[in-house]
Design an enzyme around this catalytic site. Structure first.
Site, PDB file in Angstrom:
ATOM      1  CG  ASP A  75      -1.895   0.958   1.171  1.00  0.00           C
ATOM      2  OD1 ASP A  75      -2.248   1.810   0.048  1.00  0.00           O
ATOM      3  OD2 ASP A  75      -2.659   1.132   1.992  1.00  0.00           O
ATOM      4  CG  ASP A 127      -3.053   3.792  -3.483  1.00  0.00           C
ATOM      5  OD1 ASP A 127      -3.991   3.073  -3.737  1.00  0.00           O
ATOM      6  OD2 ASP A 127      -3.119   4.426  -2.286  1.00  0.00           O
ATOM      7  CD  GLU A 128      -5.386  -0.871  -1.459  1.00  0.00           C
ATOM      8  OE1 GLU A 128      -5.029  -1.770  -0.470  1.00  0.00           O
ATOM      9  OE2 GLU A 128      -6.474  -0.403  -1.240  1.00  0.00           O
TER      10      GLU A 128
END
Length: 371
Positions: free
Chosen positions: A24, A118-119
């Site tokens: 993350d 983003d993860e």
């Protein structure tokens, strides 16, 4: 001797289990802006809008110290942090950084399941032969830093549930592992709100039943939880015992994306409902961009004070992504004839993939009421 044997057995078991890493990125949008503009480094910034209708998409860690959070109205964020700097989002820059990060993941394993820009989950079981998963996670974090100039937090465990929880333990720039012998004990210490799928309304219901933590949840039988929460009861029972058999799915297709909020006080009247739809629409638009998801059907979800559920949908001939359009369509759905007059406890907005012909503009404004 028995304790040593048990520890050895759990370590052997860990070697035969999946090795899952959840990565993350830290304050992703804000970190990209600070990376690309050195004048913003070390300052409290928020990506999003500062006006009355604006919403914070991501806040830097300098801003979070003042209580500024994602999905917060821009005006409130400004009151909490008068020195807050607002930066307009640059989704092209975020997508470019996301692509570079994805290449780092794929250098280790083809089993990468992105959750958003983003993860992602990574199954590194095959890569772990002769190398600990913790070491791989550390190498991934360092490679991301070198390749993109950004920091990431990572969690390592034997399933998705625990890997995601682990990645949040030492943010920013954290790295944590939850081993099998520690899993149930770790979950027992969590407040009930930390469990996936337990929103504000469910958490309040659980607390009214005396379930405030993972330990409380572990004390309830599967039958008890099913009686109290229906089919979701089995999900809660399994989570409390660290049971999660979901594989990492590299090609899983998202079919919908939604946001919702349960209000501390029931909403009365149209003006209050419209006012609350604005940040929901902005949040939904941001999540659509972040997930790279496109759908043509917008659904408005209204849960009344007596728990009756009303849903209305509208299907267009083009993908929905613009916050202003979502706000306008949501207001249209809210104002349709026959709108409920009872107090509202929850509002939600969601976008899904439509099955209609994409070349034909279609408006489906039927009212569906569920008990």
């Amino acid at each position: 001797c028995r304790k040593i044997t048990a520890i050895a057995a759990s370590r052997c078991l860990f070697r035969t289990m999946r090795k899952i890493i959840h990565v993350d990125m830290d304050a992703f949008y804000a970190s990209v802006e600070q990376r690309d503009d050195s004048s913003l480094r070390g300052l409290p910034i928020a990506v999003g809008g500062a006006g009355g209708r604006g919403v914070v998409l991501t806040a830097s860690y300098e801003a979070r110290r003042f209580g500024v959070r994602s999905a917060m109205p821009g005006a409130l964020a400004r009151r909490l942090c008068p020195e807050l700097l607002f930066v307009r989002p640059r989704f092209d820059a975020y997508r470019a950084a996301s692509r570079a990060i994805r290449e780092v993941f794929l250098a280790w394993t083809p089993l990468v399941e992105p959750l958003s820009l983003d993860e992602a989950y990574l199954d590194v079981t095959a890569a772990c032969e002769g190398r600990p998963a913790m070491e791989i996670a550390r190498a991934i974090k360092e490679r991301i830093r070198v390749e993109t100039g950004l920091s990431a937090s990572a969690g390592v465990s034997f399933n998705k549930l625990l890997a995601k929880l682990a990645s949040d333990l030492r943010k920013p720039d954290g790295l944590s592992v939850i081993r099998p012998e520690k899993a149930v004990g770790f979950l027992s210490g969590l407040p009930i709100e930390r469990f996936h799928g337990v929103g504000p309304a469910t958490a309040a219901r659980m607390r009214s039943l005396g379930i405030a933590s993972g330990a409380d949840l572990q004390q309830r039988s599967e039958a008890e939880l099913k009686r109290a929460f229906g089919r979701s009861g089995l999900h809660y029972w399994r989570m409390a015992r660290a049971i999660d058999e979901r594989p990492v799915e590299p090609h899983r297709r998202r079919r919908s994306l939604s946001v919702e909020e349960t209000f501390a006080q029931d909403l009365r009247g149209r003006d209050g409902r419209c006012r609350e739809l604005t940040p929901l629409a902005d949040m939904l638009a941001e999540r659509l961009h972040k997930a790279g998801f496109a759908g043509r059907t917008l659904t408005l979800k209204i849960k009344l004070a007596d728990f009756r559920l009303v849903t209305r949908s509208i299907t267009l001939g083009h993908p929905l992504s613009d916050a202003a359009e979502i706000r306008e369509l949501a207001a249209t759905l809210l104002d349709r004839p026959g709108a409920p007059v009872a107090p509202v406890r929850l509002l939600g907005l969601g976008v899904s993939t439509a099955s209609a012909d994409p070349d034909r503009r279609q408006l489906d404004l039927g009212l569906e009421t569920q008990g």
